[in-house]
Design a protein around this motif. Sequence first.
Motif, mmCIF file in Angstrom:
data_model
loop_
_atom_site.group_PDB
_atom_site.id
_atom_site.type_symbol
_atom_site.label_atom_id
_atom_site.label_comp_id
_atom_site.label_asym_id
_atom_site.label_seq_id
_atom_site.Cartn_x
_atom_site.Cartn_y
_atom_site.Cartn_z
ATOM 1 N N SER A 1 -32.389 1.930 -16.876
ATOM 2 C CA SER A 1 -30.990 1.868 -17.303
ATOM 3 C C SER A 1 -30.181 1.049 -16.318
ATOM 4 C CB SER A 1 -30.412 3.273 -17.394
ATOM 5 O OG SER A 1 -31.071 3.990 -18.397
ATOM 6 N N ASP A 2 -29.227 0.314 -16.859
ATOM 7 C CA ASP A 2 -28.314 -0.489 -16.067
ATOM 8 C C ASP A 2 -26.991 0.266 -15.947
ATOM 9 O OD1 ASP A 2 -27.931 -3.245 -14.874
ATOM 10 O OD2 ASP A 2 -26.251 -3.223 -16.278
ATOM 11 N N SER A 3 -26.069 -0.239 -15.158
ATOM 12 C CA SER A 3 -24.746 0.396 -15.063
ATOM 13 C C SER A 3 -24.021 0.342 -16.407
ATOM 14 C CB SER A 3 -23.906 -0.261 -13.971
ATOM 15 O OG SER A 3 -23.765 -1.644 -14.231
ATOM 16 N N ASP A 4 -24.309 -0.673 -17.225
ATOM 17 C CA ASP A 4 -23.818 -0.736 -18.597
ATOM 18 C C ASP A 4 -24.804 0.053 -19.461
ATOM 19 O OD1 ASP A 4 -23.389 -1.413 -21.306
ATOM 20 O OD2 ASP A 4 -22.702 -3.423 -20.795
ATOM 21 N N PRO A 5 -24.394 1.137 -20.088
ATOM 22 C CA PRO A 5 -25.340 1.986 -20.830
ATOM 23 C C PRO A 5 -26.024 1.293 -22.007
ATOM 24 C CG PRO A 5 -23.081 2.693 -21.224
ATOM 25 C CD PRO A 5 -23.025 1.634 -20.159
#
Length: 70
Positions: free
Chosen positions: A19-23
């Motif tokens: 997972s990235d900081s942007d979901p």
Amino acid sequence: MKRDREERDRLVRQGVLVSDSDPDLYRFSRDHVFGSSSVAGGIVKDGNCSGPQSWRKPGDGKTLREAKHG
């Protein structure tokens, strides 16, 4: 239908994609070698992709198809 969904889900289970900081996004946690430029493009794009027509060489901007044929 996205043909590379199963491969993407497998990479998530293996921890290659995390997972990235942007979901809505994933990122690669480490290098991964794909057996096909189209599968690699489909995973990165999250949709069907023609790798030879989509991937470009950074130096001259030629696609993989153009680089292969001259």
